[in-house]
Design a protein around this motif. Structure first.
Motif, mmCIF file in Angstrom:
data_model
loop_
_atom_site.group_PDB
_atom_site.id
_atom_site.type_symbol
_atom_site.label_atom_id
_atom_site.label_comp_id
_atom_site.label_asym_id
_atom_site.label_seq_id
_atom_site.Cartn_x
_atom_site.Cartn_y
_atom_site.Cartn_z
ATOM 1 N N ILE A 1 -6.598 14.242 7.920
ATOM 2 C CA ILE A 1 -7.738 13.590 8.058
ATOM 3 C C ILE A 1 -9.052 14.024 7.420
ATOM 4 N N GLU A 2 -9.095 15.623 7.259
ATOM 5 C CA GLU A 2 -10.036 16.079 6.227
ATOM 6 C C GLU A 2 -9.941 15.466 4.989
ATOM 7 N N GLN A 3 -8.748 15.463 4.316
ATOM 8 C CA GLN A 3 -8.610 14.873 3.043
ATOM 9 C C GLN A 3 -8.923 13.419 3.019
ATOM 10 N N LEU A 4 -8.774 12.761 4.081
ATOM 11 C CA LEU A 4 -9.193 11.164 3.960
ATOM 12 C C LEU A 4 -10.790 11.326 4.031
ATOM 13 N N GLN A 5 -11.161 11.991 4.942
ATOM 14 C CA GLN A 5 -12.975 12.126 4.864
ATOM 15 C C GLN A 5 -13.283 12.450 3.603
ATOM 16 N N CYS A 6 -12.827 13.433 2.945
ATOM 17 C CA CYS A 6 -13.342 13.997 1.623
ATOM 18 C C CYS A 6 -13.429 12.792 0.567
ATOM 19 N N LEU A 7 -12.382 12.227 0.550
ATOM 20 C CA LEU A 7 -12.376 10.854 -0.225
ATOM 21 C C LEU A 7 -13.259 9.848 0.092
ATOM 22 N N LEU A 8 -13.457 9.596 1.321
ATOM 23 C CA LEU A 8 -14.500 8.922 1.401
ATOM 24 C C LEU A 8 -15.898 9.218 1.248
ATOM 25 N N ASP A 9 -16.294 10.544 1.439
ATOM 26 C CA ASP A 9 -17.351 11.098 1.267
ATOM 27 C C ASP A 9 -17.811 11.075 -0.322
ATOM 28 N N PHE A 10 -16.664 11.003 -1.008
ATOM 29 C CA PHE A 10 -16.760 11.202 -2.436
ATOM 30 C C PHE A 10 -17.016 9.677 -3.126
ATOM 31 N N CYS A 11 -16.784 8.625 -2.282
ATOM 32 C CA CYS A 11 -16.951 7.213 -2.972
ATOM 33 C C CYS A 11 -17.781 6.437 -1.999
ATOM 34 N N PRO A 12 -19.057 6.579 -1.840
ATOM 35 C CA PRO A 12 -19.692 5.569 -1.182
ATOM 36 C C PRO A 12 -19.528 4.176 -1.710
ATOM 37 N N ILE A 13 -19.903 3.255 -0.751
ATOM 38 C CA ILE A 13 -19.262 1.783 -0.992
ATOM 39 C C ILE A 13 -20.834 1.105 -1.498
ATOM 40 N N PRO A 14 -20.726 0.447 -2.638
ATOM 41 C CA PRO A 14 -21.804 -0.275 -2.902
ATOM 42 C C PRO A 14 -21.763 -1.750 -2.349
ATOM 43 N N VAL A 15 -22.821 -2.143 -1.714
ATOM 44 C CA VAL A 15 -22.681 -3.510 -0.949
ATOM 45 C C VAL A 15 -24.253 -4.088 -0.864
ATOM 46 N N LEU A 16 -24.046 -5.471 -0.390
ATOM 47 C CA LEU A 16 -25.232 -6.455 0.037
ATOM 48 C C LEU A 16 -25.328 -6.276 1.284
ATOM 49 N N LYS A 17 -26.307 -6.290 2.330
ATOM 50 C CA LYS A 17 -26.318 -6.457 3.709
ATOM 51 C C LYS A 17 -26.337 -8.090 3.934
ATOM 52 N N THR A 18 -25.731 -8.676 4.965
ATOM 53 C CA THR A 18 -25.722 -9.884 5.396
ATOM 54 C C THR A 18 -26.484 -10.158 6.483
ATOM 55 N N LEU B 1 0.857 -1.139 -0.046
ATOM 56 C CA LEU B 1 0.078 -0.068 -0.092
ATOM 57 C C LEU B 1 0.815 1.243 0.179
ATOM 58 N N PRO B 2 0.543 2.261 -0.766
ATOM 59 C CA PRO B 2 1.118 3.567 -0.581
ATOM 60 C C PRO B 2 1.139 4.186 0.443
ATOM 61 N N ASN B 3 2.190 4.890 0.989
ATOM 62 C CA ASN B 3 2.376 5.465 2.273
ATOM 63 C C ASN B 3 1.232 6.898 2.160
ATOM 64 N N ILE B 4 0.458 6.819 3.014
ATOM 65 C CA ILE B 4 -0.260 8.098 2.963
ATOM 66 C C ILE B 4 -0.440 8.842 4.052
ATOM 67 N N GLN B 5 0.399 8.678 4.959
ATOM 68 C CA GLN B 5 0.269 9.298 6.494
ATOM 69 C C GLN B 5 0.474 10.787 6.081
ATOM 70 N N PHE B 6 1.005 11.460 5.009
ATOM 71 C CA PHE B 6 0.758 12.992 5.078
ATOM 72 C C PHE B 6 -0.565 13.304 4.752
ATOM 73 N N LEU B 7 -1.380 12.789 4.266
ATOM 74 C CA LEU B 7 -2.582 13.206 4.047
ATOM 75 C C LEU B 7 -3.479 13.624 5.610
ATOM 76 N N ILE C 1 -6.835 1.374 1.284
ATOM 77 C CA ILE C 1 -5.561 2.279 1.295
ATOM 78 C C ILE C 1 -5.796 3.142 2.360
ATOM 79 N N ILE C 2 -7.020 3.734 2.389
ATOM 80 C CA ILE C 2 -7.283 4.738 3.920
ATOM 81 C C ILE C 2 -7.325 3.972 5.001
ATOM 82 N N ARG C 3 -7.868 2.807 5.133
ATOM 83 C CA ARG C 3 -7.600 2.153 6.221
ATOM 84 C C ARG C 3 -6.172 1.964 6.738
ATOM 85 N N SER C 4 -5.184 2.050 6.146
ATOM 86 C CA SER C 4 -3.792 1.943 6.341
ATOM 87 C C SER C 4 -3.359 3.100 7.196
ATOM 88 N N HIS C 5 -3.990 4.265 7.128
ATOM 89 C CA HIS C 5 -3.691 5.743 7.552
ATOM 90 C C HIS C 5 -4.073 5.400 9.097
#
Length: 135
Positions: A42-59, A34-40, A76-80
């Protein structure tokens, strides 16, 4: 009819749908680490997450969802270090096939021309960023 749900990223458990795994089994792109994203921030990370909702099925298992699209950005974001403070949005569908075929086949086909020129576009944007964000 799909539903949306917001939850902490660290509580999310994802399992790839078997059809999705089959479709992506011959993909050539592999990321060994995974790329090192520690320089990002928390606002940048949250922006990335807000921009890409995750399509799923519920179990039936609480907190476990079946992933309907390739989402390498999530891992990648989880590695931060700050990932425990982040929230993500889910789009919960009732059926897998229409979503998987749309996101794995139709979307990439529509975006292919844009991605061919992506390296050049990123270089130009980086050059512009220096002049735009520097007072």
């Amino acid at each position: 009819m799909q539903k949306t749900k917001k939850l902490p990223l660290n509580s999310l458990q994802l399992q790839q749908h078997s059809t999705l795994m089959t479709l992506h089994s011959d993909d050539k792109f592999t990321q060994s680490k995974l790329p090192n994203i520690q320089f990002l921030s928390i606002e940048q990370l949250q922006c990335l997450l807000d921009f890409c909702p995750i399509p799923v099925l519920k179990t039936e298992d609480e907190g476990l969802y079946i992933l309907l699209a390739a989402m390498p950005l999530i891992e990648i974001i989880r590695s931060h270090d700050a990932s425990l403070k982040l929230n993500t949005s889910l789009i919960i569908y009732d059926e897998a096939e229409p979503v998987i075929s749309t996101l794995a086949l139709i979307k990439p086909a529509l975006l292919a021309p844009e991605f061919r020129s992506l390296p050049q576009q990123l270089h130009i944007r980086q050059c512009k960023t220096t002049s735009v964000f520097t007072p």
